[in-house]
Write an enzyme that holds these catalytic residues in place. Structure first.
Site, PDB file in Angstrom:
ATOM      1  N   TYR A 150       0.802  -1.258   0.121  1.00 32.68           N
ATOM      2  CA  TYR A 150      -0.099  -0.092   0.047  1.00 32.68           C
ATOM      3  C   TYR A 150       0.839   1.235  -0.018  1.00 32.68           C
ATOM      4  O   TYR A 150       0.826   2.254  -0.816  1.00 32.68           O
ATOM      5  CB  TYR A 150      -0.810   0.143   1.220  1.00 32.68           C
ATOM      6  CG  TYR A 150      -1.514   1.325   1.302  1.00 32.68           C
ATOM      7  CD1 TYR A 150      -2.873   1.503   0.623  1.00 32.68           C
ATOM      8  CD2 TYR A 150      -1.204   2.267   2.171  1.00 32.68           C
ATOM      9  CE1 TYR A 150      -3.499   2.793   0.865  1.00 32.68           C
ATOM     10  CE2 TYR A 150      -1.882   3.403   2.397  1.00 32.68           C
ATOM     11  CZ  TYR A 150      -3.245   3.777   1.761  1.00 32.68           C
ATOM     12  OH  TYR A 150      -3.726   4.952   1.860  1.00 32.68           O
ATOM     13  N   LYS A 154       1.177   4.124  -2.700  1.00 30.26           N
ATOM     14  CA  LYS A 154       0.788   5.373  -2.623  1.00 30.26           C
ATOM     15  C   LYS A 154       1.911   6.431  -3.184  1.00 30.26           C
ATOM     16  O   LYS A 154       1.705   7.360  -3.460  1.00 30.26           O
ATOM     17  CB  LYS A 154       0.410   5.513  -1.161  1.00 30.26           C
ATOM     18  CG  LYS A 154      -0.785   4.890  -0.974  1.00 30.26           C
ATOM     19  CD  LYS A 154      -2.151   5.581  -1.414  1.00 30.26           C
ATOM     20  CE  LYS A 154      -2.611   6.999  -1.016  1.00 30.26           C
ATOM     21  NZ  LYS A 154      -3.985   7.326  -1.553  1.00 30.26           N
TER      22      LYS A 154
END
Length: 394
Positions: A150, A154
């Site tokens: 993640y 990002k």
């Protein structure tokens, strides 16, 4: 987005069906804007007048393009894989966070959307190292050092958004302005991602210890302060005095660094539960998280196994990392309101949560026994490594 122009402006919020996206949409609607909430799922709350829901997925450019006609600004909030077992679905994380962001940028340039505000994360620079009063001059954490997919995706997405600043529309008739906001952990009444999970652990009797240095500090941000930051960022992208925020990133928090577990103490105690007194080493909990992730990869899909903690969550909750608000305050005019968990506690009480007499069933007994056995195995595996490490130091 000042009051004089807001009635003529239409904005789109990807991830608008979620907690923060909906709160942002309501705030913008109250300012007289036409708001389009774009998400795979409709908000559970009733939408006020002036807001429209469009079902769609950022992974599909055609669905985005159907929604952006006449839109002046996109708030790109949609993401996947922030916590729990979602963090372990690497393919979907990549598809939503990276390719979805590429689709949003492409859609802006093709359809003449002049402003793009991206909701990023502290994790683009943080990967478990201590950071005290950091600022936006810190470099991105090298991609291979991110402890989870993640955070890595990002960071990639934020880079793409900021690189797109100043690029021309496909018809050559305008320019895209972009910026990124990096919020701390979001909280507020009705938040549905993190707080309910924490409360469920408390109510099941799983919150029996804390970990890490009691002096470690982290940031949080109240949902209303994060809304304020997004509104200000969009205004700054269109400011006639020179597009203040264009191409910039900003850390956003309440500006009140606090120990993670002490922050949640009022939630635990005001719901009628005892706050844990046992404190365990961070390395032990990290090792436990590593093993539970491995268990998930082996049996998670078969038994719908939810890891109690992931390695990233251990770092985020147990290692000091907090950031200065100076840039956001100076360039955006950001002024966070002071906040606490009082309204969050009242919200959970209104939903029927709180300490009640427990009745133990066979299911409860098996669940607790399994956790005790798992943690015992972790401890037995962790202790020899710790002893070997101590021997090397001496």
């Amino acid at each position: 987005m000042d009051a004089g122009n807001s009635a003529k402006e239409t904005v789109l919020i990807t991830g608008g069906g979620g907690y923060f996206g909906f709160r942002l949409g309501c705030a913008l609607s109250e300012r007289g804007m036409d708001v389009i909430l774009f998400d795979v799922s409709k908000p559970v709350q009733e939408m006020p007048e002036g807001m429209t829901f469009v079902q769609g997925d950022v992974r599909h450019t055609s669905e985005l393009e159907r929604a952006v006609r006449g839109v002046a600004c996109i708030f790109h909030i949609a993401s996947y894989g922030m916590s729990g077992r979602e963090q372990l679905n690497h393919k979907r994380i990549e598809d939503v966070n990276v390719r979805g962001t590429e689709n949003v940028i492409q859609t802006c340039k093709k359809n003449g959307v002049s402003k793009l505000v991206y909701t990023s994360t502290y994790n683009v620079v943080f990967g478990g190292q201590v950071i005290e009063n950091g600022n936006e001059l810190l470099p991105y954490l090298p991609l291979h050092l991110h402890p989870d997919h993640y955070s890595r995706t990002k960071a990639l997405a934020e880079m793409k958004v900021l690189e797109a600043n100043g690029t021309f529309f496909e018809d050559g008739q305008g320019v895209l302005r972009t910026c990124a906001l990096r919020p701390a952990g979001i909280f507020g009444p009705g938040e549905q991602r993190h707080l309910p999970r924490i409360v469920s652990y408390i109510e099941r009797g799983w919150f029996r210890f804390v970990y890490g240095d009691p002096g470690s500090l982290v940031d949080f941000v109240h949902v209303d302060n994060l809304v304020q930051a997004h509104v200000l960022a969009a205004e700054a992208l269109g400011a006639p005095q020179g597009y203040i925020a264009a191409g910039q990133a900003y850390f956003i928090s309440d500006g009140q660094p606090v120990n993670n577990f002490e922050f949640f103490r009022p939630l635990v105690e005001d719901l009628g539960y005892a706050f844990p007194t046992l404190r365990l080493p961070l390395s032990l909990i990290y090792f436990f998280a590593f093993l539970t992730e491995m268990v998930h990869f082996v049996v998670g899909r078969l038994y719908n196994f939810q890891p109690l903690l992931t390695r990233t969550e251990v770092y985020k909750t147990g290692v000091t990392h907090y950031f200065s608000l100076e840039k956001a305050e100076k360039e955006l005019g950001y002024k966070p309101e002071q906040s606490n968990l009082k309204e969050v506690v009242e919200w959970f009480k209104a939903q029927g949560h709180g300490c009640k007499p427990r009745t133990y069933t066979l299911k409860h007994l098996l669940r607790h026994t399994a956790l005790i056995l798992l943690f015992s195995v972790v401890l037995l595996l962790w202790l020899p490594k710790t002893v070997r490490g101590s021997d090397r130091e001496t």
